[in-house]
Design an enzyme around this catalytic site. Structure first.
Site, PDB file in Angstrom:
ATOM      1  N   CYS A 111       0.852  -1.189   0.000  1.00 18.07           N
ATOM      2  CA  CYS A 111       0.000   0.000   0.000  1.00 18.07           C
ATOM      3  C   CYS A 111       0.891   1.244   0.000  1.00 18.07           C
ATOM      4  O   CYS A 111       1.949   1.255   0.620  1.00 18.07           O
ATOM      5  CB  CYS A 111      -0.880  -0.019   1.253  1.00 18.07           C
ATOM      6  SG  CYS A 111      -2.026   1.372   1.364  1.00 18.07           S
ATOM      7  N   CYS A 115      -0.162   5.388   6.088  1.00 15.43           N
ATOM      8  CA  CYS A 115      -0.757   5.650   7.410  1.00 15.43           C
ATOM      9  C   CYS A 115       0.217   5.179   8.499  1.00 15.43           C
ATOM     10  O   CYS A 115       0.785   4.090   8.410  1.00 15.43           O
ATOM     11  CB  CYS A 115      -2.096   4.942   7.554  1.00 15.43           C
ATOM     12  SG  CYS A 115      -3.322   5.546   6.392  1.00 15.43           S
ATOM     13  N   CYS A 118      -0.207   1.585  10.489  1.00 15.95           N
ATOM     14  CA  CYS A 118      -0.623   0.377   9.757  1.00 15.95           C
ATOM     15  C   CYS A 118       0.577  -0.427   9.266  1.00 15.95           C
ATOM     16  O   CYS A 118       1.577   0.134   8.827  1.00 15.95           O
ATOM     17  CB  CYS A 118      -1.492   0.794   8.575  1.00 15.95           C
ATOM     18  SG  CYS A 118      -2.213  -0.594   7.693  1.00 15.95           S
ATOM     19  N   CYS A 335      -7.294  -5.775  12.145  1.00 20.93           N
ATOM     20  CA  CYS A 335      -7.157  -4.583  11.306  1.00 20.93           C
ATOM     21  C   CYS A 335      -5.769  -3.994  11.426  1.00 20.93           C
ATOM     22  O   CYS A 335      -5.260  -3.800  12.515  1.00 20.93           O
ATOM     23  CB  CYS A 335      -8.131  -3.498  11.740  1.00 20.93           C
ATOM     24  SG  CYS A 335      -9.812  -3.964  11.534  1.00 20.93           S
TER      25      CYS A 335
HETATM   26  N1  SAH Z   1      -7.029   1.397   2.924  1.00 22.09           N
HETATM   27  C1  SAH Z   1      -8.299   1.171   3.509  1.00 22.09           C
HETATM   28  C2  SAH Z   1      -8.555  -0.258   3.948  1.00 22.09           C
HETATM   29  C3  SAH Z   1      -7.466  -0.976   4.720  1.00 22.09           C
HETATM   30  S1  SAH Z   1      -7.260  -0.704   6.430  1.00 22.09           S
HETATM   31  C4  SAH Z   1      -8.542   2.143   4.656  1.00 22.09           C
HETATM   32  O1  SAH Z   1      -7.633   2.887   4.987  1.00 22.09           O
HETATM   33  O2  SAH Z   1      -9.660   2.214   5.163  1.00 22.09           O
HETATM   34  C5  SAH Z   1      -8.683  -1.221   7.286  1.00 22.09           C
HETATM   35  C6  SAH Z   1      -8.879  -0.452   8.584  1.00 22.09           C
HETATM   36  O3  SAH Z   1      -7.910  -0.823   9.593  1.00 22.09           O
HETATM   37  C7  SAH Z   1      -8.713   1.039   8.400  1.00 22.09           C
HETATM   38  O4  SAH Z   1      -9.669   1.752   9.117  1.00 22.09           O
HETATM   39  C8  SAH Z   1      -7.335   1.259   8.976  1.00 22.09           C
HETATM   40  O5  SAH Z   1      -7.094   2.587   9.275  1.00 22.09           O
HETATM   41  C9  SAH Z   1      -7.372   0.336  10.172  1.00 22.09           C
HETATM   42  N2  SAH Z   1      -6.059   0.084  10.759  1.00 22.09           N
HETATM   43  C10 SAH Z   1      -4.846   0.188  10.191  1.00 22.09           C
HETATM   44  N3  SAH Z   1      -3.864  -0.114  11.066  1.00 22.09           N
HETATM   45  C11 SAH Z   1      -4.482  -0.441  12.224  1.00 22.09           C
HETATM   46  C12 SAH Z   1      -4.008  -0.877  13.501  1.00 22.09           C
HETATM   47  N4  SAH Z   1      -2.720  -1.058  13.732  1.00 22.09           N
HETATM   48  N5  SAH Z   1      -4.928  -1.110  14.461  1.00 22.09           N
HETATM   49  C13 SAH Z   1      -6.249  -0.961  14.214  1.00 22.09           C
HETATM   50  N6  SAH Z   1      -6.747  -0.586  13.030  1.00 22.09           N
HETATM   51  C14 SAH Z   1      -5.872  -0.313  12.037  1.00 22.09           C
END
Ligand code: SAH
Length: 342
Positions: A111, A115, A118, A335
């Site tokens: 990706c 973020c 993530c 997630c």
């Molecule tokens: N790119 C998309 C889908 C993938 S992430 C998006 O950003 O929505 C799916 C979800 O998990 C998103 O809300 C993301 O922000 C969240 N997420 C990412 N890292 C995380 C973490 N370490 N703990 C909890 N949620 C997380």
């Protein structure tokens, strides 16, 4: 010569591929591929033998191979690492809920969105998945469940990748999934999660495919959101909330705002107050996601007390909120924990 993979082709594409054969051949083969999960032309009893033999030399029907499978201790979550034709790999997560079985699929290998919390973005973007590959992730789940006498009830596109950065393949896949010759899945059973690619949200609004939209919000003000999510520097909160509101108005579908709770960063009552303020009046609800640990990331999960307080604040200020049930964290399937490799 390598064989052409028929999996993921639409009926129209199959007709074109088999021309000048009569069109009903494409229909028969689509039914075998999508309704019966047939992988082998020899099993297509309604095709003449010579055609089966010829097709076997020219075509294949291939989804994905499983490289690895991990089962959570509670038995509710299963994570699969699937290999794609070029050797790339993606993860999918199968979840068993009270309301049925869902699969969380990936839309890209890696990706590019960056973020800060993530795992999926740590190595950048490798490539987009094709429509066929995304459909293959769903069919893998469907066939796995069917073999156990269960069925697939819903699909969430929330795995690795940003689905709206792979827009055309995503839309092609969704339309195919919805076709009655394919899985005939209702758009209402499908959720797309985006970090907030505003122009693509506007485009999606007009596709006449009323899927549920989840927007990863994660902060109630631009300064904090930009620090956590680089996309916010391109499309700020104001334009994102307007696009979300508009999506809800046009499609009639309630938008879900996802909000990660990061201990000490965005989880105070003041953040909850600001969040309630910016979402007030929207056809929306909030899904709170307590941060799931990622080795390379330094954030901490929120305390249980902070989660409770945040949740109660929103609900008592007119914003319907839920706390996402953490699933599969013991196998890094929760997630934000998905990656291209285990
Ligand atoms: N790119 C998309 C889908 C993938 S992430 C998006 O950003 O929505 C799916 C979800 O998990 C998103 O809300 C993301 O922000 C969240 N997420 C990412 N890292 C995380 C973490 N370490 N703990 C909890 N949620 C997380």
């Amino acid at each position: 010569m390598s064989k052409k993979n028929l999996f993921g082709l639409t009926l129209a594409e199959l007709e074109e591929e088999f021309a000048p054969l009569p069109k009903f051949r494409a229909k028969q083969i689509a039914a075998h591929i999508y309704k019966r999960g047939v992988k082998n032309f020899d099993d297509m009893n309604d095709l003449p033998k010579n055609l089966r033999a010829e097709f076997s030399t020219r075509y294949e029907i291939k989804i994905a191979d499983v490289l690895k499978r991990l089962d959570s201790r509670d038995g509710l979550t299963k994570k699969f690492l699937l290999s794609l034709s070029d050797g790339a790999a993606v993860e999918i997560v199968l979840m068993k809920h009270d309301y049925g079985n869902s699969v969380c699929i990936s839309s890209q290998v890696g990706c590019q969105m960056g973020c800060k919390f993530c795992a999926s973005t740590l190595k950048g973007l490798e490539r987009n998945l094709t429509a066929a590959e995304m459909l293959g992730e769903i069919f893998f789940a469907e066939e796995f469940l069917r073999a156990q006498g269960r069925k697939l009830d819903s699909v969430v596109i929330m795995g690795t990748g940003e689905p709206l950065m792979n827009y055309d393949a995503l839309i092609k896949m969704l339309r195919l999934l919805h076709e009655d010759y394919c899985l005939d899945m209702s758009y209402r059973k499908i959720t797309i999660s985006t970090c907030g690619v505003v122009p693509a949200i506007k485009k999606l609004r007009d596709e006449k495919i009323p899927v549920t939209l989840s927007i990863s919000l994660h902060a109630p003000d631009d300064k904090l959101r930009s620090a956590l999510m680089p996309i916010n520097s391109a499309f700020g909160l104001k334009s994102l909330l307007a696009a979300g509101d508009d999506y809800a108005q046009v499609t009639g579908r309630r938008v879900t705002y996802e909000y990660i709770l990061l201990g000490g960063i965005n989880d105070t009552e003041e953040h909850a107050r600001q969040l309630a303020k910016i979402l007030g009046g929207q056809l929306a609800n909030v899904n709170l996601i307590p941060f799931n640990p990622v080795v390379e990331r330094t954030f901490s999960p929120p305390t249980n007390a902070a989660v409770k307080k945040f949740f109660h604040f929103l609900n008592s200020h007119g914003i319907g909120a839920t706390v996402r049930k953490e699933m599969g964290a013991d196998v890094n399937a929760a997630c934000g924990q998905l990656r291209a490799k285990l």
